[in-house]
Write a protein that holds these residues in place. Structure first.
Motif, PDB file in Angstrom:
ATOM      1  N   UNK A   1      13.625  38.700 -22.161  1.00 34.31           N
ATOM      2  CA  UNK A   1      13.516  39.111 -20.980  1.00 34.31           C
ATOM      3  C   UNK A   1      12.100  39.097 -20.691  1.00 34.31           C
ATOM      4  N   UNK A   2      11.748  39.383 -19.509  1.00 38.16           N
ATOM      5  CA  UNK A   2      10.544  39.317 -18.912  1.00 38.16           C
ATOM      6  C   UNK A   2       9.832  40.439 -19.228  1.00 38.16           C
ATOM      7  N   UNK A   3      10.539  41.664 -19.555  1.00 38.10           N
ATOM      8  CA  UNK A   3       9.795  42.826 -19.872  1.00 38.10           C
ATOM      9  C   UNK A   3       9.874  42.847 -21.615  1.00 38.10           C
ATOM     10  N   UNK A   4      10.567  42.122 -22.366  1.00 42.07           N
ATOM     11  CA  UNK A   4      10.435  42.135 -23.796  1.00 42.07           C
ATOM     12  C   UNK A   4       9.613  41.111 -24.209  1.00 42.07           C
ATOM     13  N   UNK A   5       9.087  40.087 -23.153  1.00 41.96           N
ATOM     14  CA  UNK A   5       8.599  38.805 -23.872  1.00 41.96           C
ATOM     15  C   UNK A   5       7.363  39.177 -24.757  1.00 41.96           C
ATOM     16  N   UNK A   6       6.364  40.233 -24.443  1.00 41.55           N
ATOM     17  CA  UNK A   6       5.151  40.588 -25.246  1.00 41.55           C
ATOM     18  C   UNK A   6       5.444  40.686 -26.579  1.00 41.55           C
TER      19      UNK A   6
END
Length: 258
Positions: free
Chosen positions: A116-121
């Motif tokens: 997800x965009x939030x979990x990408x890092x």
């Protein structure tokens, strides 16, 4: 002989882990002389500083969400060994993979991840970590050639000094994700499939004799991390966890930059 373990915050999985390792671990009321387990949310490095200042002999950071600005300076400031538990870069699976290679050279490494965009890092950071350890990139940062980032992902080509080239494919989704697959080819081939949200990990090893799937790991990740940390404290072995984490975080930020 049991080693004292101090939990800095609400860490129920580690309370269970300590109870299951009662022959080697016991809860401590403070950090002095203890292995301190640090929650990885928020500015965890401030809790790490307080624990080190309070006399902790080693630190275990659980699932850090972010990296401090200057990791080398933090390492020097803390002055004690720091281990890092990363959901998709479990030390036991890394050890199994490197043991399976038995020193044989790899020709290429390709990692694919969906996040997800939030979990990408976090997911990209762990993907970079796998590429680093498999290519022999030590703890340094690689040269990064980015593809053109799009709305739904990006690609990158990475090369560490003295290591083989590695390729990364990142797919971004609105929700869910957390999936990581790594393929390494050489005299011995590896396929690593990781689903951190489901707690699933599969390691396949291919040789001239065929493919072998390693047995699933039933030990809880927190127990594995605590056991490893206790062994390090007991043996006085060095760890490059924090340096590797910092380098991987910086590389992931470069890959995901818009």
């Amino acid at each position: 002989m049991t080693a004292p373990v101090f939990l800095t915050g609400d860490l129920p999985a580690y309370r269970v882990a300590i109870a299951s390792l009662s022959h080697s671990a016991a809860r401590a009321d403070g950090p002095a002389g203890a292995l301190a387990v640090i929650r990885g949310d928020g500015a965890w490095w401030e809790d790490a500083r307080r624990a080190a200042a309070g006399g902790a002999v080693a630190l275990l950071v659980d699932e850090p969400e972010a990296a401090p600005t200057d990791v080398p300076a933090l390492r020097g400031e803390l002055g004690v060994p720091v281990l890092v538990r990363r959901p998709s870069l479990r030390s036991g699976i890394v050890d199994d993979a490197l043991r399976s290679l038995d020193g044989s050279a790899l020709r290429s490494v390709v990692a694919e991840c969906q996040a997800s965009f939030a979990d990408a890092p976090r997911v990209v950071r762990d993907a970079v970590g796998w590429m680093r350890v498999l290519t022999g990139g030590a703890d340094g940062a690689p040269a990064v050639l980015r593809g053109r980032p799009g709305r739904h992902g990006t690609t990158a080509r990475l090369r560490w000094a003295g290591g083989v080239g590695a390729s990364l494919i990142v797919t971004l989704v609105a929700s869910g994700g957390g999936l990581l697959r790594v393929r390494a080819s050489g005299e011995t081939a590896l396929e690593i499939d990781l689903d951190a949200p489901m707690g699933r990990s599969v390691l396949g090893v291919g040789t001239s004799a065929g493919w072998l799937m390693t047995p699933p790991r039933h030990e809880q990740p927190e127990r594995e991390a605590l056991r490893r940390a206790l062994e390090l404290v007991r043996d006085g072995s060095p760890t490059g966890d924090l340096a590797g984490f910092g380098a991987d975080a910086a590389t992931a930020a470069t890959i995901l930059a818009r």
